[in-house]
Design an enzyme around this catalytic site. Sequence first.
Site, PDB file in Angstrom:
ATOM      1  N   LYS A   1     -11.778  49.080  -3.838  1.00 36.90           N
ATOM      2  CA  LYS A   1     -11.713  48.749  -5.351  1.00 36.90           C
ATOM      3  C   LYS A   1     -12.938  47.968  -5.847  1.00 36.90           C
ATOM      4  CE  LYS A   1      -7.738  49.832  -3.692  1.00 36.90           C
ATOM      5  NZ  LYS A   1      -7.021  51.474  -3.945  1.00 36.90           N
TER       6      LYS A   1
HETATM    7  C1  LIG Z   1      -5.726  51.463  -2.921  1.00 37.88           C
HETATM    8  C2  LIG Z   1      -4.231  51.577  -3.114  1.00 37.88           C
HETATM    9  C3  LIG Z   1      -3.061  50.714  -2.802  1.00 37.88           C
HETATM   10  C4  LIG Z   1      -3.211  50.043  -0.963  1.00 37.88           C
HETATM   11  O1  LIG Z   1      -3.887  49.128  -1.211  1.00 37.88           O
HETATM   12  P1  LIG Z   1      -4.062  48.016   0.275  1.00 37.88           P
HETATM   13  O2  LIG Z   1      -5.148  46.697  -0.044  1.00 37.88           O
HETATM   14  O3  LIG Z   1      -4.819  49.082   1.044  1.00 37.88           O
HETATM   15  O4  LIG Z   1      -2.670  48.025   0.956  1.00 37.88           O
HETATM   16  C5  LIG Z   1      -2.436  50.769  -2.857  1.00 37.88           C
HETATM   17  N1  LIG Z   1      -1.668  51.588  -4.438  1.00 37.88           N
HETATM   18  C6  LIG Z   1      -2.872  52.607  -5.157  1.00 37.88           C
HETATM   19  C7  LIG Z   1      -2.422  52.958  -6.172  1.00 37.88           C
HETATM   20  C8  LIG Z   1      -3.819  52.254  -4.429  1.00 37.88           C
HETATM   21  O5  LIG Z   1      -4.723  52.712  -4.882  1.00 37.88           O
END
Ligand SMILES: *Cc1c(COP(=O)(O)O)cnc(C)c1O
Length: 380
Positions: free
Chosen positions: A185
């Site tokens: 992210k």
């Molecule tokens: C990355 C992501 C998640 C999960 O995030 P984590 O911090 O790895 O648990 C959930 N929803 C979406 C849309 C994502 O892109």
Amino acid sequence: MIPIIRPALDETEVAAAARVLNSGWITQGPEVAAFETEFAALVGAPAACAVSSCTAALHLALLAVGVRPGDEVITVSHSFIATANAVRHCQATPVFVDILPDTYCMDPGQLEMALSPRTRAILCVHQIGLPCDLNAILAFARPRGIAVVEDAACAVGSEILLEGAWGKIGGRGGDMACFSFHPRKILTTGDGGMITCQDPQQAARLKRLRQHGMGVPDTIRHHASEVIFESYDEPGFNYRLTDLQAAIGREQLKKLPYILERRRQLAQNYRRLLSAIPGATPPGEPPWAHSNFQSYCVRLPPGTDQKKVMQSLLDHGISSRRGVMCAHLEPACADLPRRLPLPQSERARDETILLPLYHELEPSTQERIIEILRAACTRQ
Ligand SMILES: *Cc1c(COP(=O)(O)O)cnc(C)c1O
């Protein structure tokens, strides 16, 4: 090798981590509290609760808005699997609706069809950083008393024109919004998550749930001059963020304006360059939304072999990813009752690719990427 993303980490995060290690307080403590305050202020939310991941955030948010075993939660299949898994962690059933082909986000026109007497919540996703149509989703949910949780894993810093005013995702909107700090992210703490919520009392409950349901946090007992016995009022979880992660997150927050500006410039550049590839479609951005371009998603010209194009990029040292997955096509979701056809979700997975995008990417590198993509698309 050109990676798909590169985290914005430097000496300031190293110093922040060292400050925590030297302090003697390593896990959830003063840094987590400060990170929550600063994050809430940044997005304009009344309250925030830091947790160990966005998946943990989604699980707690769904529990807190009242999702119980046997309930249904309307969401999209076209998302990372964690979205559907979070619903299943509540022993509830995800009911998938399709996406719009230009924004890759939930089609609000399908909510009516997915509705049932067991619908408890809508879990909408701001996919790859582009806000979904919250105005339409809230207009549907509010009169029916259905809770709205936003999967904003990718959407830190994204903006939406909501009920006539611009604001950041997580400020106003649904009951709660959940963010991720995974390195894929835009801001990262290694792993980590944040829930913003409209009701400060709900935030207090989230803070108990993330720490075993404990009524009195360690920080209060630590500073107390009288002995305090804690109690455990409901079953909770260990979803704590550590102070080490929070200190890194606080440095990351300071870099957000710069990262957003860079990503938006680079996305604009990609859009311009893509006009050289007949039939390739850049991502849509409705007039009521500003994406943070967590990923840059290109729909390939009709008839293009997605895997061959990606292989060609890889052969030239360029990472790419196929379009966002569809949970309903994975074995993990094979047991779910499937009620609505999801043709746009499936097409988006198979017809799009994600291109490298990170703050240090050079426009000249983008030109090379698009030139190789153009060659790969026309060779077929
Ligand atoms: C990355 C992501 C998640 C999960 O995030 P984590 O911090 O790895 O648990 C959930 N929803 C979406 C849309 C994502 O892109």
